[in-house]
Design an enzyme around this catalytic site. Structure first.
Site, PDB file in Angstrom:
ATOM      1  CE1 TYR A 123     -25.547  50.274 -45.607  1.00  0.00           C
ATOM      2  CE2 TYR A 123     -24.551  49.958 -47.767  1.00  0.00           C
ATOM      3  CZ  TYR A 123     -24.816  50.761 -46.677  1.00  0.00           C
ATOM      4  OH  TYR A 123     -24.370  52.066 -46.663  1.00  0.00           O
ATOM      5  CE  LYS A 174     -27.689  53.239 -46.016  1.00  0.00           C
ATOM      6  NZ  LYS A 174     -27.848  54.348 -45.071  1.00  0.00           N
ATOM      7  CB  SER A 197     -25.110  53.157 -50.263  1.00  0.00           C
ATOM      8  OG  SER A 197     -24.164  52.265 -50.763  1.00  0.00           O
TER       9      SER A 197
HETATM   10  N1  LIG Z   1     -18.644  54.609 -45.228  1.00  0.00           N
HETATM   11  C1  LIG Z   1     -19.024  54.488 -46.496  1.00  0.00           C
HETATM   12  O1  LIG Z   1     -18.195  54.270 -47.410  1.00  0.00           O
HETATM   13  C2  LIG Z   1     -20.479  54.671 -46.874  1.00  0.00           C
HETATM   14  C3  LIG Z   1     -20.843  54.517 -48.223  1.00  0.00           C
HETATM   15  C4  LIG Z   1     -22.189  54.688 -48.575  1.00  0.00           C
HETATM   16  C5  LIG Z   1     -23.124  55.033 -47.614  1.00  0.00           C
HETATM   17  N2  LIG Z   1     -22.762  55.156 -46.301  1.00  0.00           N
HETATM   18  C6  LIG Z   1     -23.791  55.524 -45.318  1.00  0.00           C
HETATM   19  O2  LIG Z   1     -23.357  56.673 -44.611  1.00  0.00           O
HETATM   20  C7  LIG Z   1     -23.859  56.669 -43.279  1.00  0.00           C
HETATM   21  C8  LIG Z   1     -22.707  56.847 -42.309  1.00  0.00           C
HETATM   22  O3  LIG Z   1     -21.754  55.798 -42.509  1.00  0.00           O
HETATM   23  P1  LIG Z   1     -20.429  55.709 -41.627  1.00  0.00           P
HETATM   24  O4  LIG Z   1     -19.402  55.019 -42.441  1.00  0.00           O
HETATM   25  O5  LIG Z   1     -20.147  57.045 -41.035  1.00  0.00           O
HETATM   26  O6  LIG Z   1     -20.914  54.692 -40.500  1.00  0.00           O
HETATM   27  P2  LIG Z   1     -20.714  54.759 -38.912  1.00  0.00           P
HETATM   28  O7  LIG Z   1     -21.097  53.403 -38.396  1.00  0.00           O
HETATM   29  O8  LIG Z   1     -19.376  55.293 -38.564  1.00  0.00           O
HETATM   30  O9  LIG Z   1     -21.811  55.842 -38.490  1.00  0.00           O
HETATM   31  C9  LIG Z   1     -23.158  55.524 -38.256  1.00  0.00           C
HETATM   32  C10 LIG Z   1     -23.572  56.221 -36.968  1.00  0.00           C
HETATM   33  O10 LIG Z   1     -24.976  56.014 -36.732  1.00  0.00           O
HETATM   34  C11 LIG Z   1     -25.169  55.647 -35.369  1.00  0.00           C
HETATM   35  N3  LIG Z   1     -26.426  54.859 -35.336  1.00  0.00           N
HETATM   36  C12 LIG Z   1     -26.681  53.690 -35.960  1.00  0.00           C
HETATM   37  N4  LIG Z   1     -27.952  53.312 -35.722  1.00  0.00           N
HETATM   38  C13 LIG Z   1     -28.514  54.265 -34.930  1.00  0.00           C
HETATM   39  C14 LIG Z   1     -29.799  54.427 -34.349  1.00  0.00           C
HETATM   40  N5  LIG Z   1     -30.773  53.518 -34.513  1.00  0.00           N
HETATM   41  N6  LIG Z   1     -30.039  55.531 -33.601  1.00  0.00           N
HETATM   42  C15 LIG Z   1     -29.051  56.470 -33.411  1.00  0.00           C
HETATM   43  N7  LIG Z   1     -27.814  56.358 -33.934  1.00  0.00           N
HETATM   44  C16 LIG Z   1     -27.545  55.262 -34.681  1.00  0.00           C
HETATM   45  C17 LIG Z   1     -23.918  54.879 -34.977  1.00  0.00           C
HETATM   46  O11 LIG Z   1     -23.678  54.846 -33.598  1.00  0.00           O
HETATM   47  C18 LIG Z   1     -22.846  55.664 -35.736  1.00  0.00           C
HETATM   48  O12 LIG Z   1     -22.346  56.743 -34.969  1.00  0.00           O
HETATM   49  C19 LIG Z   1     -24.612  55.346 -43.125  1.00  0.00           C
HETATM   50  O13 LIG Z   1     -25.982  55.582 -43.360  1.00  0.00           O
HETATM   51  C20 LIG Z   1     -24.032  54.488 -44.239  1.00  0.00           C
HETATM   52  O14 LIG Z   1     -24.943  53.496 -44.660  1.00  0.00           O
HETATM   53  C21 LIG Z   1     -21.457  54.971 -45.909  1.00  0.00           C
END
Ligand SMILES: NC(=O)c1ccc[n+]([C@@H]2O[C@H](COP(=O)([O-])OP(=O)(O)OC[C@H]3O[C@@H](n4cnc5c(N)ncnc54)[C@H](O)[C@@H]3O)[C@@H](O)[C@H]2O)c1
Length: 322
Positions: free
Chosen positions: A138, A142, A114
């Site tokens: 958070y 990362k 991120s």
């Molecule tokens: N959405 C954004 O703008 C953004 C920006 C930067 C980074 N990210 C990163 O991208 C990734 C996905 O983000 P997102 O927005 O799709 O989030 P999200 O919450 O929709 O998806 C995360 C998924 O991981 C699963 N999960 C969490 N912990 C788990 C575990 N211990 N075992 C198995 N499954 C698990 C959840 O059930 C979920 O389906 C994350 O790592 C997040 O930190 C997101």
């Protein structure tokens, strides 16, 4: 390739899964559905379980050539009030996942990092070489996981690409997957819902930032552009590429006032909003230099803010009808 996608039932993972399949890869999803939705995995094999379950992960890895690791706890605000959850899930469970990977023949790993690793950047646009100084747990998790990956690459030959997303937004063109966070904290879905009347008026945090119109500037990147970068990262590693970390952004920032104007134009409705105090620690502007991703992966974003909002609007309307 056969790709194990952790967190493939979440917002970004479910979109990446579709792009992987479209590119001819085989997908196996591992997700504990803590914030994800089984409905987003429709049409794909979903193993419901946790990344810390080493026996289960080992079984998944027997059927995989590479890992895309999206699974994480991903609410910045919650990471401040409940840091234990974030260090536990994003680091401790992540380490368990890596142990299982090292015990398997898989040596290709793509990680969802991120822009939060940079904290408040010293200059703009943000390049990968700027200091990394996260301002919340958070971002700290990362950055720590990136450092673990760097050490594991040197010591154990686990090659990885850490993709530092800026603000993910928009929905897959099929209209089958999009943003479904509960609670939703991201600006674009909240803005669209406020305009559609399905959410309260949009809160705009701060109007006195040192930006042209006084509101915060962020770099919104289409979720399908993120997905296409993942495929390129996978191919790069499969071709023997070295471990690296890359920004994924458009290189352009949009202010909240610009977004409000565009949402009103696209929906044809007034977007009710109220101006409130800025949140402590919110940087005035964050936008990426995507140059390194272009050089190393040959990747660049193709969707602009209008395309992001149009796809997100279709998704919001579809959810409203269901
Ligand atoms: N959405 C954004 O703008 C953004 C920006 C930067 C980074 N990210 C990163 O991208 C990734 C996905 O983000 P997102 O927005 O799709 O989030 P999200 O919450 O929709 O998806 C995360 C998924 O991981 C699963 N999960 C969490 N912990 C788990 C575990 N211990 N075992 C198995 N499954 C698990 C959840 O059930 C979920 O389906 C994350 O790592 C997040 O930190 C997101």
């Amino acid at each position: 390739m056969r790709v194990l996608v952790t967190g493939g039932s979440g917002y970004i993972g479910s979109c990446a899964v579709r792009h992987l399949a479209e590119a001819g890869h085989q997908v196996l999803i591992l997700d504990n559905l803590s914030t994800g939705h089984a409905s987003l995995s429709k049409g794909f094999e979903l193993i419901e379980g946790d990344i810390s379950d080493s026996v289960l992960v080992a079984r998944c890895l027997e059927r995989s050539d590479a890992v895309m690791h999206f699974a994480a706890s991903a609410y910045v605000g919650e990471s401040v009030t409940d840091p234990r959850k974030y260090y536990s899930n994003n680091i401790e469970s992540g380490l368990a996942l890596l142990d299982a990977v090292l015990a398997s023949p898989v040596r290709i790993f793509v990680f969802s990092s991120s822009c939060a690793v940079y904290g408040v950047p010293a200059s703009l646009p943000i390049t990968e070489s700027l200091p990394k100084d996260p301002i919340n747990p958070y971002g700290d998790t990362k950055l720590a996981f990136e450092r673990i990956l760097t050490a594991y690459s040197v010591a154990y030959g686990l090659r990885s690409v850490a993709l530092r997303y800026f603000n993910a937004a928009g929905a897959h063109a099929s209209g089958t997957v999009g943003e479904m966070h509960e609670p939703e904290t991201h600006l674009l879905p909240l803005a669209l819902r406020a305009a559609l009347g399905t959410a309260p008026p949009l809160k705009v945090f701060g109007t006195h930032f040192n930006t042209p119109d006084g509101t915060c500037i962020r770099d919104y990147i289409h979720v399908s552009d993120l997905a296409s970068a993942h495929i390129k990262a996978l191919e790069y590693l499969a071709a023997g590429g070295e471990s690296t970390a890359l920004n994924l952004g458009t290189g352009h920032g949009s202010s909240i006032r610009e977004i409000i104007k565009l949402v009103e134009e696209i929906t044809g409705r007034t977007l009710p909003h109220e101006f409130v105090d800025a949140r402590p620690g919110d940087p005035p502007a964050l936008f990426a230099s995507p140059e390194k991703a272009r050089e190393i992966l040959g990747w660049q974003s193709v969707h602009d803010l209008r395309s992001i909002l149009t796809s997100a609007l279709m998704w919001e309307e579809k959810k409203r009808k269901n």
